[in-house]
Scaffold this active site. Sequence first.
Site, short mmCIF file in Angstrom:
data_model
loop_
_atom_site.label_atom_id
_atom_site.label_comp_id
_atom_site.label_asym_id
_atom_site.label_seq_id
_atom_site.Cartn_x
_atom_site.Cartn_y
_atom_site.Cartn_z
N GLN A 90 -4.94 -1.99 9.28
CA GLN A 90 -4.84 -3.31 8.66
C GLN A 90 -5.48 -4.37 9.56
OE1 GLN A 90 -3.51 -3.90 5.48
NE2 GLN A 90 -4.39 -5.92 5.78
N LYS A 94 0.85 -1.20 0.00
CA LYS A 94 0.00 0.00 0.00
C LYS A 94 0.89 1.25 0.00
CE LYS A 94 -3.92 -2.38 1.94
NZ LYS A 94 -4.56 -2.99 3.09
N ASP A 113 -11.27 2.87 3.93
CA ASP A 113 -11.62 1.45 3.75
C ASP A 113 -13.14 1.29 3.61
OD1 ASP A 113 -9.96 -0.66 3.41
OD2 ASP A 113 -9.47 -0.93 5.53
#
Length: 294
Positions: free
Chosen positions: A97, A53, A120
């Site tokens: 994460q 990422k 997200d």
Amino acid sequence: MSAKIIDGNAIAEQIRQEVAKEVEELKAKGITPGLATILVGEDPASQVYVRNKGKACEKAGIYSNQHTLPANTTEDELLKLIETLNNDPKISGILVQLPLPEHIDSIKVLNAISPAKDVDGFHPLNVGNFFTIKDFADMKGLFLPCTPHGVIELLVRSGVNLSGAEAVVVGRSNIVGKPVAMLLLANNATVTICHSRTKDLGEVCRRADILIAAIGKPQFIKANMVKDGVVVIDVGVNRIQDATSEKGFRLVGDVDFEQVKEKASLITPVPGGVGPMTITMLLVNTVKAAKTRR
Ligand code: NDP
């Protein structure tokens, strides 16, 4: 018939170039999009995802800032970091994460991220907005969840007509199955969601013009479970033993690719299908966050 392969790497690259161009335009106006990633613990797969990422951000011109915390970090410490990042003007988007260590309540943590920085798309406010908007065209301002959004982009950019299509989604998780189904619905497909209690899964899957597999079981969907000409998107990422590989394993999807490609018209490979799209859609959301920053 042997299927045409949907090249996730190529489609992802095309979108990343569009993102890079947008980033340049934003920078010209004095706005640099920024993504903060938070990794708690040392899960090797998560380390790779977070590293990738960061690299993808750099390539697109997005500022990124990685926070790697030890596995024994407390929930309070994590919540404090999120609060700091919520108030940091350099940060447009925050990504935690998953999975988090068991002593941390993931829901509490995800809910602590400012909805305006929730790239997200997991904050209940964003999920709620997403579920209540009817048409895909009206979802442009939202942080759509990355993997499901990536699935739709793969279909649309491969010229698949979703309107009126019979779509079957196998899997009902909050991260993939449910939101994919919602996005297909917003694109006017007729959607069936299947799960572990579905009776005669094969019969339901054989109805599909478009089949999305998000199960987490290696090579589970076989040729006898699909109809000729089906379009298959395989979200699954599973490790299977492979003595010929240096690592001793290889990655396969939830679909038996070798079998199903003989019947499908279009199919995504694993790796190289949905995977590259997930990070790409995160970049899209980060730019969106920077643009709408108040
Ligand atoms: P979950 O384990 O959360 O969900 C799996 C779903 O599959 C559940 O709804 C489950 O049903 C269903 N299922 C399990 N067994 C069967 C069965 N025998 N028949 C029918 N349905 C079944 O997984 P995720 O949604 O998080 O992930 C799915 C896959 O996608 C995984 O391989 C994961 O690694 C991959 N993934 C890939 C991403 C990418 O970027 N490429 C991103 C995210 C995930 P039930 O609800 O009844 O238990």
